[in-house]
Design a protein around this motif. Sequence first.
Motif, PDB file in Angstrom:
ATOM      1  N   THR A  19       0.747  -1.154  -0.036  1.00  0.00           N
ATOM      2  CA  THR A  19      -0.110   0.077   0.081  1.00  0.00           C
ATOM      3  C   THR A  19       0.843   1.360   0.003  1.00  0.00           C
ATOM      4  O   THR A  19       1.729   1.464   1.019  1.00  0.00           O
ATOM      5  N   PRO A  20       0.695   2.095  -0.881  1.00  0.00           N
ATOM      6  CA  PRO A  20       1.385   3.386  -0.881  1.00  0.00           C
ATOM      7  C   PRO A  20       0.855   4.403  -0.199  1.00  0.00           C
ATOM      8  O   PRO A  20      -0.333   4.376   0.166  1.00  0.00           O
ATOM      9  N   HIS A  21       1.669   5.259   0.539  1.00  0.00           N
ATOM     10  CA  HIS A  21       1.146   6.360   1.747  1.00  0.00           C
ATOM     11  C   HIS A  21       0.034   6.000   2.480  1.00  0.00           C
ATOM     12  O   HIS A  21      -0.942   6.411   2.870  1.00  0.00           O
ATOM     13  N   ALA A  22       0.755   5.092   3.137  1.00  0.00           N
ATOM     14  CA  ALA A  22      -0.223   4.112   4.175  1.00  0.00           C
ATOM     15  C   ALA A  22      -0.220   4.996   5.460  1.00  0.00           C
ATOM     16  O   ALA A  22       0.924   4.786   6.250  1.00  0.00           O
ATOM     17  N   PRO A  23      -1.165   5.519   5.953  1.00  0.00           N
ATOM     18  CA  PRO A  23      -1.368   6.205   7.462  1.00  0.00           C
ATOM     19  C   PRO A  23      -0.776   5.327   8.392  1.00  0.00           C
ATOM     20  O   PRO A  23      -1.246   4.139   8.570  1.00  0.00           O
ATOM     21  N   LEU A  24       0.191   5.664   9.217  1.00  0.00           N
ATOM     22  CA  LEU A  24       0.574   4.703  10.293  1.00  0.00           C
ATOM     23  C   LEU A  24      -0.120   5.050  11.624  1.00  0.00           C
ATOM     24  O   LEU A  24      -0.169   4.279  12.642  1.00  0.00           O
ATOM     25  N   ALA A  25      -0.768   6.307  11.847  1.00  0.00           N
ATOM     26  CA  ALA A  25      -1.334   6.679  13.104  1.00  0.00           C
ATOM     27  C   ALA A  25      -2.138   5.559  13.705  1.00  0.00           C
ATOM     28  O   ALA A  25      -2.285   5.282  14.739  1.00  0.00           O
ATOM     29  N   PRO A  26      -2.987   5.064  12.890  1.00  0.00           N
ATOM     30  CA  PRO A  26      -3.970   4.104  13.362  1.00  0.00           C
ATOM     31  C   PRO A  26      -3.470   2.731  13.755  1.00  0.00           C
ATOM     32  O   PRO A  26      -4.130   2.077  14.551  1.00  0.00           O
ATOM     33  N   LEU A  27      -2.198   2.583  13.420  1.00  0.00           N
ATOM     34  CA  LEU A  27      -1.390   1.286  13.725  1.00  0.00           C
ATOM     35  C   LEU A  27      -0.678   1.329  14.754  1.00  0.00           C
ATOM     36  O   LEU A  27       0.031   0.316  15.264  1.00  0.00           O
ATOM     37  N   ALA A  35       2.530   9.169   7.579  1.00  0.00           N
ATOM     38  CA  ALA A  35       2.319   7.741   6.619  1.00  0.00           C
ATOM     39  C   ALA A  35       3.829   6.990   6.326  1.00  0.00           C
ATOM     40  O   ALA A  35       4.722   7.572   6.109  1.00  0.00           O
ATOM     41  N   ALA A  36       3.283   5.753   6.021  1.00  0.00           N
ATOM     42  CA  ALA A  36       4.690   5.031   5.391  1.00  0.00           C
ATOM     43  C   ALA A  36       4.666   5.384   3.843  1.00  0.00           C
ATOM     44  O   ALA A  36       3.303   5.347   3.485  1.00  0.00           O
ATOM     45  N   GLU A  37       5.891   5.670   3.143  1.00  0.00           N
ATOM     46  CA  GLU A  37       5.914   5.773   1.912  1.00  0.00           C
ATOM     47  C   GLU A  37       5.179   4.313   1.365  1.00  0.00           C
ATOM     48  O   GLU A  37       4.516   4.580   0.451  1.00  0.00           O
ATOM     49  N   TRP A  38       5.570   3.261   1.758  1.00  0.00           N
ATOM     50  CA  TRP A  38       4.800   2.045   1.338  1.00  0.00           C
ATOM     51  C   TRP A  38       4.713   1.123   2.603  1.00  0.00           C
ATOM     52  O   TRP A  38       5.490   1.061   3.444  1.00  0.00           O
ATOM     53  N   LEU A  39       3.520   0.411   2.455  1.00  0.00           N
ATOM     54  CA  LEU A  39       3.354  -0.638   3.886  1.00  0.00           C
ATOM     55  C   LEU A  39       3.293  -1.924   3.048  1.00  0.00           C
ATOM     56  O   LEU A  39       2.346  -2.054   2.408  1.00  0.00           O
ATOM     57  N   PHE A  40       4.035  -2.734   3.503  1.00  0.00           N
ATOM     58  CA  PHE A  40       3.918  -3.902   2.719  1.00  0.00           C
ATOM     59  C   PHE A  40       3.590  -5.242   4.105  1.00  0.00           C
ATOM     60  O   PHE A  40       4.065  -5.212   5.128  1.00  0.00           O
ATOM     61  N   GLU A  41       2.528  -5.820   3.681  1.00  0.00           N
ATOM     62  CA  GLU A  41       2.065  -6.902   4.575  1.00  0.00           C
ATOM     63  C   GLU A  41       2.421  -8.288   3.765  1.00  0.00           C
ATOM     64  O   GLU A  41       1.485  -8.668   2.864  1.00  0.00           O
ATOM     65  N   PRO A  42       3.300  -9.124   3.980  1.00  0.00           N
ATOM     66  CA  PRO A  42       3.705 -10.294   3.186  1.00  0.00           C
ATOM     67  C   PRO A  42       2.696 -11.443   3.561  1.00  0.00           C
ATOM     68  O   PRO A  42       2.027 -11.373   4.633  1.00  0.00           O
ATOM     69  N   LYS A  43       2.520 -12.080   2.439  1.00  0.00           N
ATOM     70  CA  LYS A  43       1.588 -13.447   2.676  1.00  0.00           C
ATOM     71  C   LYS A  43       2.107 -14.451   3.595  1.00  0.00           C
ATOM     72  O   LYS A  43       1.598 -14.932   4.269  1.00  0.00           O
ATOM     73  N   ILE A  71       7.238   6.018  18.456  1.00  0.00           N
ATOM     74  CA  ILE A  71       6.609   7.268  18.114  1.00  0.00           C
ATOM     75  C   ILE A  71       6.940   7.545  16.492  1.00  0.00           C
ATOM     76  O   ILE A  71       8.134   7.492  16.129  1.00  0.00           O
ATOM     77  N   VAL A  72       5.971   7.605  15.621  1.00  0.00           N
ATOM     78  CA  VAL A  72       6.063   7.739  14.247  1.00  0.00           C
ATOM     79  C   VAL A  72       5.965   9.277  14.067  1.00  0.00           C
ATOM     80  O   VAL A  72       5.054   9.803  14.345  1.00  0.00           O
ATOM     81  N   ARG A  73       7.207   9.884  13.532  1.00  0.00           N
ATOM     82  CA  ARG A  73       7.023  11.251  13.344  1.00  0.00           C
ATOM     83  C   ARG A  73       6.363  11.908  12.303  1.00  0.00           C
ATOM     84  O   ARG A  73       5.642  10.963  11.478  1.00  0.00           O
ATOM     85  N   ASP A  74       5.959  13.198  12.273  1.00  0.00           N
ATOM     86  CA  ASP A  74       4.743  13.609  11.536  1.00  0.00           C
ATOM     87  C   ASP A  74       4.972  13.552  10.159  1.00  0.00           C
ATOM     88  O   ASP A  74       4.135  13.701   9.433  1.00  0.00           O
ATOM     89  N   GLY A  75       6.361  13.791   9.751  1.00  0.00           N
ATOM     90  CA  GLY A  75       6.657  13.635   8.197  1.00  0.00           C
ATOM     91  C   GLY A  75       6.414  12.178   7.665  1.00  0.00           C
ATOM     92  O   GLY A  75       6.584  11.863   6.570  1.00  0.00           O
ATOM     93  N   GLY A  76       6.254  11.079   8.359  1.00  0.00           N
ATOM     94  CA  GLY A  76       6.040   9.987   8.231  1.00  0.00           C
ATOM     95  C   GLY A  76       7.352   9.258   7.962  1.00  0.00           C
ATOM     96  O   GLY A  76       8.467   9.506   8.204  1.00  0.00           O
TER      97      GLY A  76
END
Length: 303
Positions: A19-27, A35-43, A71-76
């Motif tokens: 997933t591109p530009h995946a918000p991390l705050a909910p996680l 956000a993460a530039e890319w979030l990868f959830e491997p099978k 702490i995930v900084r605000d710039g992702g």
Amino acid sequence: MVANLRHPPVLSETRGKLTPHAPLAPLVWFKSGGAAEWLFEPKDVDDLSAFLAVLDPSVPVMALGLGSNMIVRDGGVPGVVVRLGKAFAKVDVLDATTLRCGGGASGILVSSTARDAGIGGVEFLRSIPGTVGGFVRMNGGAYGREVKDILVECDVVLRSGERRTLPLDALGYTYRHSELPEGAVVVGATFRGHPAEPAAIQAEMDRIAASREATQPLRSKTGGSTFKNPPGTRAWKEIDEAGCRGLRLGDAQVSEKHCNFLLNLGKASSAEIEALGEEVRARVKAHSGIELEWEIQRVGVAR
């Protein structure tokens, strides 16, 4: 942005979710940050290994568990954030004292499985809000025990995609620290305890749960223990004596219940939370001369 990830070269080859530009705050537990530039959830492990093997070596990779001590900084977060899902959350009993745990398994699942199998010595994992991958990387501990006391070996996928099994003595454990290679993802671990009665194990787990309930702000948006305990003292004690109990910056606050916890009271930014932590460090330094070290992992870039 990392330019060579805008069109990921492995998108069509992965079996997991990218997933591109995946918000991390909910996680993450603080519910703040970019956000993460890319979030990868491997099978599965093979999927993760193949993904990393063809990913440009210059692209940073970071593993994310429950996000309970971060702490995930605000710039992702630039590069790829790897999050292990259900395929990595299994716990198997190997013998009368040994458990095989996936990197995404929670401390509650590990300790409960151990209890049912009559394996003592891992009850402390019940008190750490995280996953096996994070426990192994940070030598997680509580109530007088640490991961180094129970770890036999761990399985990792290196940044190159290579899979490797590392014994305990290869991890260079110290207090809340390991020497795991940068970008390595812990996908499994073998823990060894000792034979014990399930009723006694449950009683110890109940004792730990009651202690946490009485002393920690468990139902708040927090990041757990913020600072490492300095030699010969406790971080919360030094913070309290420096007059920081309840100290507030915007919606970020030092917990009144446990001074070594920072809270997001509502809409605090990660910048406010981190700045409050730095103010606490400065006040403790001025009061006692002690330099508190962050235990919470701070990742990403400031906005």
